[in-house]
Design a protein around this motif. Structure first.
Motif, PDB file in Angstrom:
ATOM      1  N   VAL A  76       0.568  -6.835   4.672  1.00  0.00           N
ATOM      2  CA  VAL A  76       1.948  -7.066   5.115  1.00  0.00           C
ATOM      3  C   VAL A  76       2.243  -6.350   6.432  1.00  0.00           C
ATOM      4  O   VAL A  76       2.917  -6.889   7.316  1.00  0.00           O
ATOM      5  CB  VAL A  76       2.938  -6.608   4.021  1.00  0.00           C
ATOM      6  CG1 VAL A  76       4.368  -6.616   4.543  1.00  0.00           C
ATOM      7  CG2 VAL A  76       2.823  -7.499   2.790  1.00  0.00           C
ATOM      8  N   THR A  77       1.734  -5.133   6.564  1.00  0.00           N
ATOM      9  CA  THR A  77       2.065  -4.323   7.749  1.00  0.00           C
ATOM     10  C   THR A  77       1.049  -4.428   8.868  1.00  0.00           C
ATOM     11  O   THR A  77       1.317  -3.941   9.976  1.00  0.00           O
ATOM     12  CB  THR A  77       2.192  -2.847   7.349  1.00  0.00           C
ATOM     13  OG1 THR A  77       0.896  -2.373   6.894  1.00  0.00           O
ATOM     14  CG2 THR A  77       3.201  -2.663   6.235  1.00  0.00           C
ATOM     15  N   PHE A  88       3.252   2.135  -1.300  1.00  0.00           N
ATOM     16  CA  PHE A  88       3.699   0.750  -1.425  1.00  0.00           C
ATOM     17  C   PHE A  88       5.221   0.670  -1.522  1.00  0.00           C
ATOM     18  O   PHE A  88       5.844  -0.230  -0.946  1.00  0.00           O
ATOM     19  CB  PHE A  88       3.055   0.118  -2.665  1.00  0.00           C
ATOM     20  CG  PHE A  88       3.264  -1.360  -2.776  1.00  0.00           C
ATOM     21  CD1 PHE A  88       2.575  -2.234  -1.961  1.00  0.00           C
ATOM     22  CD2 PHE A  88       4.148  -1.888  -3.706  1.00  0.00           C
ATOM     23  CE1 PHE A  88       2.760  -3.606  -2.059  1.00  0.00           C
ATOM     24  CE2 PHE A  88       4.345  -3.245  -3.814  1.00  0.00           C
ATOM     25  CZ  PHE A  88       3.649  -4.116  -2.993  1.00  0.00           C
ATOM     26  N   SER A  89       5.825   1.625  -2.210  1.00  0.00           N
ATOM     27  CA  SER A  89       7.281   1.637  -2.342  1.00  0.00           C
ATOM     28  C   SER A  89       7.949   1.894  -1.007  1.00  0.00           C
ATOM     29  O   SER A  89       8.960   1.253  -0.661  1.00  0.00           O
ATOM     30  CB  SER A  89       7.702   2.696  -3.364  1.00  0.00           C
ATOM     31  OG  SER A  89       7.190   2.406  -4.652  1.00  0.00           O
ATOM     32  N   ALA A 113      18.049  -2.799  -0.792  1.00  0.00           N
ATOM     33  CA  ALA A 113      16.615  -2.580  -0.609  1.00  0.00           C
ATOM     34  C   ALA A 113      16.117  -1.465  -1.526  1.00  0.00           C
ATOM     35  O   ALA A 113      15.007  -1.543  -2.081  1.00  0.00           O
ATOM     36  CB  ALA A 113      16.319  -2.239   0.849  1.00  0.00           C
ATOM     37  N   VAL A 128      10.087  -2.742   4.895  1.00  0.00           N
ATOM     38  CA  VAL A 128       9.973  -4.165   5.220  1.00  0.00           C
ATOM     39  C   VAL A 128      11.280  -4.887   4.905  1.00  0.00           C
ATOM     40  O   VAL A 128      11.771  -5.697   5.710  1.00  0.00           O
ATOM     41  CB  VAL A 128       8.800  -4.805   4.447  1.00  0.00           C
ATOM     42  CG1 VAL A 128       8.845  -6.323   4.559  1.00  0.00           C
ATOM     43  CG2 VAL A 128       7.473  -4.287   4.982  1.00  0.00           C
ATOM     44  N   MET A 129      11.858  -4.603   3.737  1.00  0.00           N
ATOM     45  CA  MET A 129      13.123  -5.267   3.385  1.00  0.00           C
ATOM     46  C   MET A 129      14.231  -4.904   4.367  1.00  0.00           C
ATOM     47  O   MET A 129      15.017  -5.762   4.787  1.00  0.00           O
ATOM     48  CB  MET A 129      13.513  -4.894   1.954  1.00  0.00           C
ATOM     49  CG  MET A 129      12.724  -5.652   0.898  1.00  0.00           C
ATOM     50  SD  MET A 129      13.318  -5.389  -0.788  1.00  0.00           S
ATOM     51  CE  MET A 129      12.577  -3.803  -1.146  1.00  0.00           C
ATOM     52  N   CYS A 137       7.703  -1.284   0.950  1.00  0.00           N
ATOM     53  CA  CYS A 137       8.654  -2.293   0.462  1.00  0.00           C
ATOM     54  C   CYS A 137      10.056  -2.017   1.009  1.00  0.00           C
ATOM     55  O   CYS A 137      10.751  -2.934   1.475  1.00  0.00           O
ATOM     56  CB  CYS A 137       8.689  -2.291  -1.063  1.00  0.00           C
ATOM     57  SG  CYS A 137       7.233  -3.019  -1.838  1.00  0.00           S
ATOM     58  N   ALA A 174      -0.229  -3.790   1.003  1.00  0.00           N
ATOM     59  CA  ALA A 174       0.520  -3.067   2.040  1.00  0.00           C
ATOM     60  C   ALA A 174      -0.138  -3.242   3.404  1.00  0.00           C
ATOM     61  O   ALA A 174       0.539  -3.449   4.416  1.00  0.00           O
ATOM     62  CB  ALA A 174       0.615  -1.592   1.676  1.00  0.00           C
ATOM     63  N   MET A 209      -2.503  -2.558  -4.441  1.00  0.00           N
ATOM     64  CA  MET A 209      -1.307  -2.190  -3.684  1.00  0.00           C
ATOM     65  C   MET A 209      -1.642  -1.804  -2.252  1.00  0.00           C
ATOM     66  O   MET A 209      -0.923  -2.167  -1.308  1.00  0.00           O
ATOM     67  CB  MET A 209      -0.568  -1.052  -4.390  1.00  0.00           C
ATOM     68  CG  MET A 209       0.218  -1.493  -5.604  1.00  0.00           C
ATOM     69  SD  MET A 209       1.188  -0.162  -6.344  1.00  0.00           S
ATOM     70  CE  MET A 209      -0.075   0.649  -7.320  1.00  0.00           C
ATOM     71  N   ILE A 220      10.747  -3.170  -8.260  1.00  0.00           N
ATOM     72  CA  ILE A 220       9.328  -3.472  -8.047  1.00  0.00           C
ATOM     73  C   ILE A 220       8.459  -2.395  -8.682  1.00  0.00           C
ATOM     74  O   ILE A 220       7.428  -2.688  -9.317  1.00  0.00           O
ATOM     75  CB  ILE A 220       9.031  -3.597  -6.543  1.00  0.00           C
ATOM     76  CG1 ILE A 220       9.701  -4.852  -5.981  1.00  0.00           C
ATOM     77  CG2 ILE A 220       7.524  -3.643  -6.282  1.00  0.00           C
ATOM     78  CD1 ILE A 220       9.637  -4.965  -4.466  1.00  0.00           C
ATOM     79  N   THR A 257      13.386  -1.969  -4.448  1.00  0.00           N
ATOM     80  CA  THR A 257      12.149  -1.177  -4.441  1.00  0.00           C
ATOM     81  C   THR A 257      11.897  -0.534  -5.803  1.00  0.00           C
ATOM     82  O   THR A 257      10.762  -0.533  -6.310  1.00  0.00           O
ATOM     83  CB  THR A 257      12.234  -0.082  -3.358  1.00  0.00           C
ATOM     84  OG1 THR A 257      12.383  -0.707  -2.069  1.00  0.00           O
ATOM     85  CG2 THR A 257      10.981   0.776  -3.346  1.00  0.00           C
TER      86      THR A 257
END
Length: 324
Positions: free
Chosen positions: A147-148, A86-87, A104, A93-94, A90, A144, A140, A111, A108
């Protein structure tokens, strides 16, 4: 005599047991390396040694954080692999939205701190650590994937690429980070008040509470440490391949638990050392590397690793009972 008194009040016996664990683990690692070199000379090449150290570093950094959880008597987190994944997602994506790498990276890690805080807070209220972290890991993984879309996210950055593949004096950056994490974890556990509180909490929670130690504070802190360690591993993983992967982290939790347990850290808490965990991580990486050179399938590799864990943990338990 309570557990905490037994553990703290006999330093000579405790030191002897710790030295025995170091000696046994060192002998096993040496024997494995010697046997591997005899049957496969490529196993002893300098290039392969760096491969082993890099593999040990990736799981070992997370294992350093997980050691705090186990020492505190909270067993394990089964969300560390998902936290790493997940990190990495993140971060990728950022950066894909144009956010500079330093910002970023900091975001991360923030978060990761929040994720560790939430898990530790729920567990501090009395929830089961295994069930809580399993649920957190599933959440998580789901986020993920949402989002992806289940796809890898590319990262285009020279700085990120160097973090993942750069070397300092010929040593991979991951290995340098692992050595630093071992030193920091050892110092915190051995030389700081927080380290003593963590061990006392694992040895005897009632004694820790009566001594004025804030059980929720220590519990939340150890889960934050472990989650941040997993995030660092996820960042290194994404940097190494210049992309954040949503798959390939399924074995992280197994390797981390193996490194902690095989090193002799008591699963009930109150006894162990980051140095022991570091040796355990090197042992697991060495064993896995040799089996890969032999082209053994993943199922066989996991079974052999599990057998080693069982044998060593049972051996340490039997030795501890005999000494007691």
């Amino acid at each position: 005599m309570n557990t905490a008194t037994t553990e703290i009040g006999m330093p000579g016996d405790k030191s002897t047991r710790r030295l025995v664990r170091y000696a046994v683990l060192g002998a096993i690692v040496f024997a494995l390396i010697a046997a591997g070199g005899i049957y496969n000379p490529a196993f002893l090449s300098p290039q392969n040694a760096l491969v082993i150290l890099r593999a040990a570093a990736m799981s070992g950094i997370v294992a350093m954080g997980a050691t705090f959880i186990t020492l505190s008597g909270r067993f394990f987190s089964l969300a560390l692999g998902q936290s790493a994944m997940f990190s990495g997602v993140c971060l990728a994506v950022m950066m894909s939205y144009g956010i500079p790498f330093p910002i970023a990276l900091i975001a991360t890690l923030v978060i990761a701190i929040l994720l560790g805080f939430l898990q530790g807070g729920v567990i501090a209220m009395g929830a089961n650590p295994i069930i809580t972290t399993l649920g957190a890991g599933a959440l998580m993984a789901g986020l993920a994937g949402l989002v992806t879309g289940g796809k890898n996210i590319p990262i285009e950055s020279v700085a990120v690429e160097w973090i993942g593949n750069g070397r300092i004096l010929g040593v991979p950056t991951q290995t340098i980070a692992f050595l630093i994490s071992v030193a920091v974890a050892w110092f915190v556990v051995s030389k700081t008040r927080f380290g003593r509180e963590t061990i006392l909490l694992g040895a005897n929670q009632a004694t820790a509470h009566s001594s004025g130690i804030s059980v929720p504070r220590v519990t939340i802190s150890v889960f934050i440490i472990a989650t941040v360690a997993a995030a660092i591993m996820g960042i290194f993983e994404a940097a190494q391949f210049s992309k954040a992967r949503v798959m390939g982290f399924s074995s992280v939790d197994f390797d981390v638990v193996a490194a902690v347990l095989i090193a002799g850290t008591a699963i009930q808490g109150g006894r162990g050392s980051p140095l022991q965990t570091a040796i355990g991580a090197v042992f697991i990486a060495t064993l896995q590397n040799y089996m890969l050179l032999l082209a053994w399938p993943s199922g066989v590799r996991m079974g052999v690793t599990g057998a080693f864990i069982l044998l060593i943990v049972v051996g340490f338990h039997a030795f501890g009972r005999r000494k007691g």
